[in-house]
Design an enzyme around this catalytic site. Structure first.
Site: not given
Length: 203
Positions: A34, A37-39, A42
């Site tokens: 979600r 985890a993406h943040r 990236v």
């Protein structure tokens, strides 16, 4: 509309002929992933502790039962709104090599570009079926970044016949939701004109 059964690892050839509106059932590896985890990957440049290359991720915050001794049971796993990950997804796909992104609702131009360039699919799981979806999870094999709490933890699962998943973005970068918006707006305008004629007597 065609139906496909995919098993991880997934190659470019496996998905090159799949088009928007087609149905996919997944076997093999599926990892929940979600916003945070993406943040972390990236923006914070932290390597993902799960290898999702040629595999699948799911935009979802599941309900998990801790059975002790490092064993977990999936209770419910409904998809969350994929558009929240839009600003990260293009770079996420580039860095991880993920092939299937499963969630709820459509995604935007960044994901379209990434699906076309890196050969991936975005798929939609029907909302309101979280308990049914959990039945397709045979086993939770790993849990990473548990410091994020249950919804944001990376839960790596083995799934069987996980679906139906509706293809919303294909490897051509075609976007089912965007095409439908155009179609529905055309229909709406036609209906508005029809109604205006019918009520034109009103002053």
């Amino acid at each position: 509309m065609k139906t496909y059964h995919l098993t991880t690892p997934i190659s470019d050839d496996d998905i090159k002929d799949i088009r928007i509106g087609d149905i996919v059932y997944l076997n093999g590896s599926l990892t929940t992933c979600r916003d945070v985890a993406h943040r972390r990957l990236v923006e914070e440049h932290r390597p993902l502790p799960v290898d999702v290359s040629n595999k699948a991720i799911l935009h979802a915050g599941p309900i998990i039962k801790d059975k002790g001794n490092g064993e977990y049971e999936m209770v419910a796993v409904g998809p969350t709104t994929s558009m929240r990950m839009e600003k990260f997804e293009e770079e996420f796909i580039k860095q991880t090599g993920v092939k299937l992104i499963v969630g709820k609702g459509g995604m935007g131009p960044g994901t379209e570009r990434a699906c076309k360039k890196y050969k991936a699919l975005h798929l939609v799981y029907p909302a309101g079926n979280a308990v049914y979806a959990a039945l397709k999870v045979q086993k939770i094999v790993d849990a990473q970044w548990k410091d994020l709490g249950m919804p944001e933890t990376l839960w790596s699962c083995e799934v069987k016949d996980y679906g139906p998943l509706i293809v919303s973005i294909d490897t051509n970068g075609d976007n089912l939701f965007e095409k439908n918006k155009v179609l529905f707006n055309e229909r709406k305008e036609a209906e508005i004109k029809k109604i205006q004629k019918q009520v034109s007597f009103i002053k």
